[in-house]
Every structure is written in structure tokens, then in C-alpha cells.
Motif scaffolding. Structure first.
Motif: not given
Length: 79
Positions: A57-69
Motif C-alpha cells: 500500500x502506498x508504493x506507487x511503483x508496485x503493480x499487482x497482477x492477479x494470477x498464477x504462474x
């Protein structure tokens, strides 16, 4: 002394994909890469999504991608 040992970064910022970023090592790796100016994309499984939202939270250069390898469709969208 190497760049890694000195903490000096001569690299241009990169876009980096991390799996396991909510774990012990992944969290620290993510923080280290952020401190060096990189843009981080975190592949998060559904069961870890809330934990990831809290951790980053609050880390604007972290982008979450929902998924699995193990899901090729998710991996194909990242090319």
C-alpha cells in the motif's frame, strides 16, 4: 567493490516481474528493487491478494497482477 556491494546503482530503472513477493524473501527483494528505482510488477495468487495490498500500500511503483504462474493465459498477457 562491486556495484551491489557499494549500493551504487548505475543501471537505468527496469520493469521487473516478481512472483512470491508476499513471502519472506520476495518482500525484501521487492523493497530492495524499489529502493533502486525499479518498477515492480507482482504476480499474486487470489489467496494472497489482500496481504499484497497491505504490504505494498502506498508504493506507487508496485503493480499487482492477479494470477498464477501455472496459468499460461496470464503469462501470455505479460509479454
Amino acid at each position: 567493490m562491486s556495484e551491489l556491494q557499494s549500493g551504487y546503482n548505475t543501471y537505468d530503472p527496469m520493469k521487473i516481474l516478481i512472483t512470491g513477493a508476499t513471502g519472506f524473501i520476495g518482500r525484501r527483494l521487492t523493497d530492495k528493487l524499489l529502493s533502486r528505482g525499479h518498477e515492480i510488477y507482482v504476480l499474486v495468487r487470489r489467496q494472497s491478494l489482500e496481504k499484497a495490498r497491505t504490504l505494498f500500500a502506498g508504493k506507487d511503483r508496485v503493480h499487482l497482477i492477479l494470477g498464477d504462474v501455472s496459468n499460461n493465459d496470464v503469462l501470455d498477457t505479460m509479454k
